[in-house]
Design an enzyme around this catalytic site. Sequence first.
Site, PDB file in Angstrom:
ATOM      1  N   LEU A  74       0.854  -1.181   0.000  1.00 18.12           N
ATOM      2  CA  LEU A  74       0.000   0.000   0.000  1.00 18.12           C
ATOM      3  C   LEU A  74       0.895   1.237   0.000  1.00 18.12           C
ATOM      4  O   LEU A  74       1.945   1.258   0.656  1.00 18.12           O
ATOM      5  CB  LEU A  74      -0.887   0.024   1.244  1.00 18.12           C
ATOM      6  CG  LEU A  74      -2.131  -0.868   1.247  1.00 18.12           C
ATOM      7  CD1 LEU A  74      -2.776  -0.860   2.629  1.00 18.12           C
ATOM      8  CD2 LEU A  74      -3.138  -0.412   0.202  1.00 18.12           C
ATOM      9  N   ASP A  75       0.492   2.275  -0.720  1.00 17.55           N
ATOM     10  CA  ASP A  75       1.247   3.521  -0.726  1.00 17.55           C
ATOM     11  C   ASP A  75       1.281   4.103   0.689  1.00 17.55           C
ATOM     12  O   ASP A  75       0.376   3.852   1.497  1.00 17.55           O
ATOM     13  CB  ASP A  75       0.587   4.536  -1.661  1.00 17.55           C
ATOM     14  CG  ASP A  75       0.619   4.076  -3.112  1.00 17.55           C
ATOM     15  OD1 ASP A  75       1.572   3.366  -3.483  1.00 17.55           O
ATOM     16  OD2 ASP A  75      -0.308   4.435  -3.861  1.00 17.55           O
ATOM     17  N   PRO A  76       2.305   4.912   1.019  1.00 15.80           N
ATOM     18  CA  PRO A  76       2.349   5.539   2.354  1.00 15.80           C
ATOM     19  C   PRO A  76       1.084   6.325   2.682  1.00 15.80           C
ATOM     20  O   PRO A  76       0.645   6.339   3.830  1.00 15.80           O
ATOM     21  CB  PRO A  76       3.574   6.460   2.254  1.00 15.80           C
ATOM     22  CG  PRO A  76       4.473   5.760   1.281  1.00 15.80           C
ATOM     23  CD  PRO A  76       3.549   5.158   0.255  1.00 15.80           C
ATOM     24  N   ALA A  78      -1.908   5.582   1.871  1.00 14.28           N
ATOM     25  CA  ALA A  78      -3.063   4.692   2.025  1.00 14.28           C
ATOM     26  C   ALA A  78      -3.134   4.085   3.423  1.00 14.28           C
ATOM     27  O   ALA A  78      -2.130   3.920   4.112  1.00 14.28           O
ATOM     28  CB  ALA A  78      -3.014   3.584   0.985  1.00 14.28           C
ATOM     29  N   ARG A 215      -4.647   4.832  -8.152  1.00 10.36           N
ATOM     30  CA  ARG A 215      -4.136   6.148  -8.556  1.00 10.36           C
ATOM     31  C   ARG A 215      -4.317   6.380 -10.053  1.00 10.36           C
ATOM     32  O   ARG A 215      -4.669   7.477 -10.490  1.00 10.36           O
ATOM     33  CB  ARG A 215      -2.659   6.268  -8.189  1.00 10.36           C
ATOM     34  CG  ARG A 215      -2.395   6.524  -6.722  1.00 10.36           C
ATOM     35  CD  ARG A 215      -0.918   6.714  -6.465  1.00 10.36           C
ATOM     36  NE  ARG A 215      -0.161   5.479  -6.561  1.00 10.36           N
ATOM     37  CZ  ARG A 215       1.118   5.405  -6.908  1.00 10.36           C
ATOM     38  NH1 ARG A 215       1.773   6.498  -7.266  1.00 10.36           N
ATOM     39  NH2 ARG A 215       1.744   4.242  -6.943  1.00 10.36           N
TER      40      ARG A 215
END
Length: 345
Positions: A74-76, A78, A215
Amino acid sequence: MVSIDPAATPDDGAGRGGPAPASSRRRPQRARTRFGRVDGILLLDKPAGMSSNQALQRVRHLFCAEKGGHTGALDPLATGLLPICFGEATKIAGNLLGASKAYDTVARLGQVTDTDDAQGQVLCERNVQAYPIDRIDAALRSLTGRIQQRPPIYSALKRGGEPLYAKARRGEVVEVQAREVFVRTFELQAADDLLDDGRPLLRLHVECGSGTYVRSLVRDLGEALGCGAHVAQLRRLWVDPFREPRMWTIEQLQALAERDPRALQACLLPVEAGLVGLPRIDLTVEAAARFGQGQRLNKVPGPAGLVAVFSETGAVVGLAQLSRDGVLSPQRLFNWPTGGGLSPD
């Protein structure tokens, strides 16, 4: 060898009494984590502002687990479900990586960023109209089903053994090819958000297959509307087969560890919980023992493809490919402690 405790030594090493100089005093050292064997799956509720690897290392130290990995970064920015696999569960991490997933996201219209989310630099700003619902729905439908999607430049996809984000951060020109992904659901949850706080926001729900970037979906939605967009918030709700996950925050795990580290074990799901989506093959104890030694078995009934193999005792033995003509070929074998399974040590 004689071990000397410096705290019990009355001089500074030069024959003079009194405390040692500050430069020679030893600072108290933190107790090093003693890692050991831990097997199971933790459904972590990842906080915002932390990378998936940072989250993994935090919980791995809390559990004192010598082996661990996450399944799908997961992206930071998220939050939400990040399955963490410890020990033998790491052998099924690849299966969870390819699973379907669901997200809630907030799209910020009118701004395009270099990362396609709020953590990036704004590249351009455009006017946002009061779009009618039917136009928004049409744009969402155009991004549903099997579509061609261009992943973000700032992503963990590798080229030449190096993540694309590393190349982008160095200022290199990164060309990313579009690829086919599957988007089951891309829906507007609340149109009122378009006017909240005077900011053009849309709250959206996404269900998609492996390899899909939310995204990119939001970026392409912005282009379809003609105003541009980026992800302002993102939360992962579930990952197959964990459709209704009981998630644990790092704060909850920390509190348990401080009270009684043994209580953390109750937060783990067994390896079998990650296999419920696979067809199950049950073998006799004798056949399971041969399979656990890496032997192929013939004339095994069941559906062709990847299967989970169990002993009639209920212990999971491993993963296998079952051919159309009934040949069961071991793929991954579980190595349980004595008495915990049938695979050999």
